[in-house]
Design a protein around this motif. Structure first.
Motif, short mmCIF file in Angstrom:
data_model
loop_
_atom_site.label_atom_id
_atom_site.label_comp_id
_atom_site.label_asym_id
_atom_site.label_seq_id
_atom_site.Cartn_x
_atom_site.Cartn_y
_atom_site.Cartn_z
N LYS A 152 -10.15 -3.33 11.55
CA LYS A 152 -10.40 -2.06 10.86
C LYS A 152 -10.47 -0.98 11.91
O LYS A 152 -10.94 -1.24 13.03
N LYS A 154 -8.03 -0.03 8.72
CA LYS A 154 -6.95 -0.89 8.23
C LYS A 154 -5.57 -0.44 8.69
O LYS A 154 -4.67 -1.26 8.86
N LYS A 178 -5.61 -11.37 10.68
CA LYS A 178 -4.83 -10.98 9.50
C LYS A 178 -4.49 -9.50 9.56
O LYS A 178 -5.33 -8.71 9.98
N ASP A 180 -3.73 -5.90 7.62
CA ASP A 180 -4.18 -5.34 6.35
C ASP A 180 -2.98 -5.13 5.44
O ASP A 180 -1.83 -5.14 5.88
N GLU A 181 -3.27 -4.95 4.14
CA GLU A 181 -2.18 -4.94 3.16
C GLU A 181 -1.22 -3.76 3.33
O GLU A 181 -0.06 -3.85 2.94
N HIS A 270 -1.66 -11.76 -0.25
CA HIS A 270 -2.61 -10.67 -0.53
C HIS A 270 -2.26 -10.14 -1.91
O HIS A 270 -1.10 -10.02 -2.25
#
Ligand code: CAP
Ligand code: MG
Length: 416
Positions: A152, A154, A178, A180-181, A270
């Motif tokens: 973050k 993001k 991971k 972020d979307e 996601h």
């Protein structure tokens, strides 16, 4: 000649065949419309009917009508013959069971709640390549939950900063970094640079700490581009891709699944935008059904919520996870991902609610730790170890400083 009318789609005596796809909907009929009249219209419009009575030559007609066979309060059951569906096409299935009917004037609202999938349909789909076995096949998580983190903010971190955060988190004890979307291939952090540098960092960390680590790089894009990104992940030696399955669409998910199998890559799904379908409890498509579609199409992980412990609204996380773990005509199970507002102080409650065959993802709950990402990752791992050993978090924190600091900051609840 034969006539086809709405009444032909209602038969409350009908006992669904084992090859039928049986769907449960909740409906709110429009004013002046009985449940029976609304149910027959749902079955008609979602299979082979239309608003006008038809006159068709019996010899030229294949009988593909769905049957509204159950009405119980505001819930209806509709059975669809397997021959209505093209094998292995999720878009075609959804154009039937969640298509025009979502906007019919005959109902003020309609929600597809659940499906019973016959083998005649599941056999057309691949299901997950790895599913829950990624914990052991691709990582060293054994029987504990897999731990993941998303840097973050993001979006906005440079590639260097993003990789640095990931490296600290891996070293602190998480298994998966991971994306972020909404991080894909922007100028401030280009896809291929991030991929190459993150995987190089992963290799360094693995070497130093002696645990397998991996990277869920977000390949989300237009379908052809996305498939090329899957190839790049394989070329660079990654083990996973992440896909925003709802915004990409099911046909893109099916294409990615095929390409991932060629490379032996696992898929982290996601679900950003799922709430546009499932947040209203009287209209749309339930998360339970979205999870089912995802399993058929073959994702290995999917976000299913936090059983109410996190920052986002959730629909029946334990029930959905049970479905993902349970039998579905031999398809591999899917690993559910709990994410959204999680931090070390809720890990014991999360494991109580959902068990250990899950992935726990914490972004803010790691990087917001007062002593930074490395300490935050250690705290998450400590909370997981404590929960598995059955030691209360407060007690474990007495000789685990990072967990103690996290508990001081966040306690055991997630603020909204
Ligand atoms: C989590 C997350 C995920 C959500 C999505 C976020 O971050 O990256 O996108 O979990 O929701 O941006 O919120 P935090 P769900 O750990 O910082 O909350 O898992 O319910 O689909
Ligand atoms: Mg996110």
């Amino acid at each position: 000649m034969t006539g086809i009318e709405y009444d032909d789609f209602l038969d409350r005596e009908y006992d669904p065949d084992s090859t039928d796809l049986v769907c449960t909907f909740t409906i709110d009929p429009a004013e002046g419309m009985s449940m029976e009249a609304a149910a027959s219209r749902v079955a008609s419009e979602s299979s082979n009917g239309t608003w006008a009575a038809l006159h068709v030559d019996e010899d030229e007609l294949t009988h593909l009508g769905a049957v509204a066979c159950g009405i119980d309060g505001d819930e209806i059951t509709v059975a669809y013959p397997a021959e209505l569906f093209e094998a292995g096409s999720m878009p075609q299935i959804l154009s039937c069971i969640a298509g025009n009917i979502m906007g019919m004037k005959a109902v003020d609202a309609i929600r597809l709640e659940d499906c019973e999938w016959p083998e005649s349909i599941t056999s057309g789909f691949p299901g997950p390549q790895f599913g829950t076995s990624v914990a052991r096949e691709k990582l060293d998580a054994g029987d504990r939950p897999i731990l993941a983190t998303v840097p973050k903010p993001k979006v906005g971190l440079s590639t260097d900063a993003h990789v640095r955060v990931g490296e600290e988190a891996w070293r602190g004890g998480v298994d998966l970094l991971k994306d972020d979307e909404n991080l894909t291939d922007q100028d401030f952090n280009p896809f291929e640079d991030r991929l190459a540098e993150s995987l190089a960092a992963r290799d360094r960390v693995e070497e130093d700490v002696g645990e397998r680590k991996d990277y869920l790089v977000n390949v989300t894009a237009e379908t052809n581009e996305m498939v090329e990104r899957v190839d790049l992940v394989a070329e660079h030696g990654g083990g996973f891709v992440m896909v925003d399955i709802i915004t990409c669409g099911w046909s893109a998910v099916q294409s990615v699944r095929d390409r991932c199998e060629e490379h032996g890559l696992a898929i982290h799904a996601h679900r950003a935008m799922h709430a546009a379908f499932d947040r209203m409890d009287h209209h749309g498509v339930s998360m339970r059904v979205i999870a089912q579609l995802s399993r058929l199409c073959g994702v290995d992980h999917i976000h299913t919520g936090t059983a109410g412990l996190g920052k986002l609204a959730n629909e029946d996380t334990p029930g959905i996870n049970d479905w993902l773990h349970g039998d579905c005509h031999g398809l591999n199970p899917v690993l559910p991902v709990a994410s959204g507002g999680l931090h070390p102080g809720v890990v014991d409650q999360l494991i109580d609610a959902l068990g250990t065959d899950i992935c726990i993802q914490a972004g803010g709950g790691i990087h917001g730790h007062p002593d930074g990402t490395h300490a935050g990752a250690k705290a998450l791992r400590q909370a997981t170890d404590a929960s598995l050993e059955g030691v209360p978090l407060e007690e474990y924190a007495q000789d685990h400083a990072e967990l103690a600091t996290a508990l001081d900051k966040w306690g055991s609840e997630t603020p909204r």
